[in-house]
Scaffold this active site. Structure first.
Site, PDB file in Angstrom:
ATOM      1  N   ASP A  26       0.858  -1.177   0.000  1.00 49.29           N
ATOM      2  CA  ASP A  26       0.000   0.000   0.000  1.00 49.29           C
ATOM      3  C   ASP A  26       0.906   1.243   0.000  1.00 49.29           C
ATOM      4  OD1 ASP A  26      -2.488   1.506   0.769  1.00 49.29           O
ATOM      5  OD2 ASP A  26      -1.334   1.815   2.600  1.00 49.29           O
ATOM      6  N   ILE A  27       0.364   2.375  -0.405  1.00 54.02           N
ATOM      7  CA  ILE A  27       1.217   3.582  -0.476  1.00 54.02           C
ATOM      8  C   ILE A  27       1.007   4.495   0.746  1.00 54.02           C
ATOM      9  CG2 ILE A  27       1.750   5.669  -1.789  1.00 54.02           C
ATOM     10  CD1 ILE A  27       1.210   4.116  -4.356  1.00 54.02           C
ATOM     11  N   ASP A  28      -0.153   5.158   0.809  1.00 53.42           N
ATOM     12  CA  ASP A  28      -0.340   6.170   1.871  1.00 53.42           C
ATOM     13  C   ASP A  28      -0.461   5.517   3.239  1.00 53.42           C
ATOM     14  OD1 ASP A  28      -0.903   8.973   0.500  1.00 53.42           O
ATOM     15  OD2 ASP A  28      -1.818   7.426  -0.734  1.00 53.42           O
ATOM     16  N   ASP A 203      -2.293  -0.204   5.741  1.00 49.69           N
ATOM     17  CA  ASP A 203      -2.553   0.502   7.012  1.00 49.69           C
ATOM     18  C   ASP A 203      -4.019   0.794   7.268  1.00 49.69           C
ATOM     19  OD1 ASP A 203      -2.662   2.461   4.891  1.00 49.69           O
ATOM     20  OD2 ASP A 203      -2.712   3.976   6.482  1.00 49.69           O
TER      21      ASP A 203
HETATM   22  O1  LIG Z   1      -4.510   2.835  -0.429  1.00 50.34           O
HETATM   23  P1  LIG Z   1      -3.570   3.966  -0.116  1.00 50.34           P
HETATM   24  O2  LIG Z   1      -2.360   4.000  -1.014  1.00 50.34           O
HETATM   25  O3  LIG Z   1      -3.191   4.019   1.306  1.00 50.34           O
HETATM   26  O4  LIG Z   1      -4.405   5.287  -0.424  1.00 50.34           O
HETATM   27  C1  LIG Z   1      -5.520   5.614   0.432  1.00 50.34           C
HETATM   28  C2  LIG Z   1      -5.875   7.067   0.257  1.00 50.34           C
HETATM   29  O5  LIG Z   1      -4.687   7.811   0.554  1.00 50.34           O
HETATM   30  C3  LIG Z   1      -4.737   9.231   0.403  1.00 50.34           C
HETATM   31  O6  LIG Z   1      -5.441   9.778   1.506  1.00 50.34           O
HETATM   32  C4  LIG Z   1      -4.796   9.530   2.734  1.00 50.34           C
HETATM   33  O7  LIG Z   1      -3.468  10.081   2.706  1.00 50.34           O
HETATM   34  C5  LIG Z   1      -3.402  11.536   2.601  1.00 50.34           C
HETATM   35  C6  LIG Z   1      -1.937  11.922   2.460  1.00 50.34           C
HETATM   36  O8  LIG Z   1      -1.196  11.415   3.514  1.00 50.34           O
HETATM   37  C7  LIG Z   1      -4.061  12.132   3.855  1.00 50.34           C
HETATM   38  O9  LIG Z   1      -4.019  13.548   3.782  1.00 50.34           O
HETATM   39  C8  LIG Z   1      -5.509  11.619   3.942  1.00 50.34           C
HETATM   40  O10 LIG Z   1      -6.095  12.081   5.158  1.00 50.34           O
HETATM   41  C9  LIG Z   1      -5.569  10.096   3.914  1.00 50.34           C
HETATM   42  O11 LIG Z   1      -6.906   9.639   3.867  1.00 50.34           O
HETATM   43  C10 LIG Z   1      -5.309   9.633  -0.921  1.00 50.34           C
HETATM   44  O12 LIG Z   1      -5.522  11.014  -0.935  1.00 50.34           O
HETATM   45  C11 LIG Z   1      -6.564   8.861  -1.289  1.00 50.34           C
HETATM   46  O13 LIG Z   1      -6.901   9.156  -2.637  1.00 50.34           O
HETATM   47  C12 LIG Z   1      -6.283   7.363  -1.171  1.00 50.34           C
HETATM   48  O14 LIG Z   1      -7.430   6.609  -1.506  1.00 50.34           O
HETATM   49 MG   LIG Z   2      -2.877   3.238   3.056  1.00 44.25          MG
END
Ligand SMILES: O=P(O)(O)OC[C@H]1O[C@H](O[C@H]2O[C@H](CO)[C@@H](O)[C@H](O)[C@H]2O)[C@H](O)[C@@H](O)[C@@H]1O
Ligand SMILES: [Mg+2]
Length: 252
Positions: A26-28, A203
């Site tokens: 996963d990224i974020d 996460d």
């Molecule tokens: O599946 P992921 O790679 O974890 O992506 C999930 C979402 O991540 C992002 O939002 C989240 O991260 C942001 C930056 O750290 C944060 O500001 C936000 O509160 C989090 O929800 C992204 O913007 C989404 O498009 C993704 O789906």
């Molecule tokens: Mg994530």
């Protein structure tokens, strides 16, 4: 299993049998620290190269599985392009090629309506991801409840082809047809993933479907972040910094 044990487990499994494992990341909140806004994330300079080296060690069996769009994920890790599933599994680039999803005219109209409405909620950010849209309240937590109600409303308007996805201080509408778990199964249909065993690291709620696949296939599932959130993951790492340590050690 947590932190030191979870780290040690991944290092010994992958280093001893690199031909046996496939990694799904996963990224974020996993590879990258969470940031106040979607575009404020920072990619540590060494990370793209480390992922590339690790991918080579795994014979290419390393994929990114993200809620971001596939094209956004590519930008983050330039110049490398990894096998990737975007929009929570709805988009995919694997050995079979690339499959993306188009927003319908009705969904475009819905996004415009949501964006216009969000102007009444200062601090709420709307992230247009093409065939998905996210409403972020990290900078305006006081709007959580009202936004939840409104996103249920928009989910009804969108119809059965879109699903409401809860995440970290975000409500999203994403294509309903595919989850991250489904994306894993699609990766497993072809080389270099075929016949390998998954290590999944994520996460958030959206990652639970890939943890379930990892567990069912006898693999490893790691949830990142503070203990508390219920999870079917078998291991924990308490921060994305620890995930990056694992990646760096495996890539060395
Ligand atoms: O599946 P992921 O790679 O974890 O992506 C999930 C979402 O991540 C992002 O939002 C989240 O991260 C942001 C930056 O750290 C944060 O500001 C936000 O509160 C989090 O929800 C992204 O913007 C989404 O498009 C993704 O789906
Ligand atoms: Mg994530």
């Amino acid at each position: 299993m947590q932190d030191d044990d979870a780290t040690q487990e991944m290092l010994s499994l992958v280093l001893e049998e690199p031909d046996h494992w496939a990694m799904f990341l996963d990224i974020d909140g996993t590879l990258l620290n969470l940031a106040p806004t979607p575009d404020a994330i920072e990619v540590p300079e060494a990370l793209p190269g480390q992922l590339h080296r690790l991918s080579n060690k795994l014979g290419g069996a390393l994929a990114l599985v993200t809620g971001r769009s596939l094209s956004y994920a590519d930008e983050l890790f330039k110049p490398f392009e990894f096998p990737t599933a975007g929009l929570h599994g709805a988009e995919i680039r694997n050995a079979a090629g690339m499959q993306t999803v188009e927003a319908t005219a009705e969904f475009q109209a819905l996004k415009h309506a949501l964006t216009a409405e969000a102007e009444h909620y200062p601090g709420v950010l709307i992230e247009d991801k093409g065939a998905a849209v996210a409403a972020h309240y990290r900078l305006a937590p006081e709007y959580e409840k009202v936004l939840e109600d409104r996103m249920h409303h928009y989910a009804e308007l969108a119809g059965p082809n879109w699903a409401l996805q809860l995440g970290k201080m975000v409500f999203e509408l994403r294509p309903a047809r595919s989850s991250k778990g489904d994306a894993l199964e699609r990766f497993f249909q072809s080389d270099p993933f075929k016949n390998r065993c998954p290590i999944t690291i994520g996460d958030d709620l959206t990652d639970e479907s890939m943890f379930a696949i990892a567990n069912a296939r006898g693999g490893v599932s790691v949830r990142v972040g503070a203990i508390g959130a219920p999870s079917c993951a078998t291991s924990r790492l308490s921060s994305s910094a620890l995930v990056r340590n694992v990646i760096a050690a495996l890539a060395a």
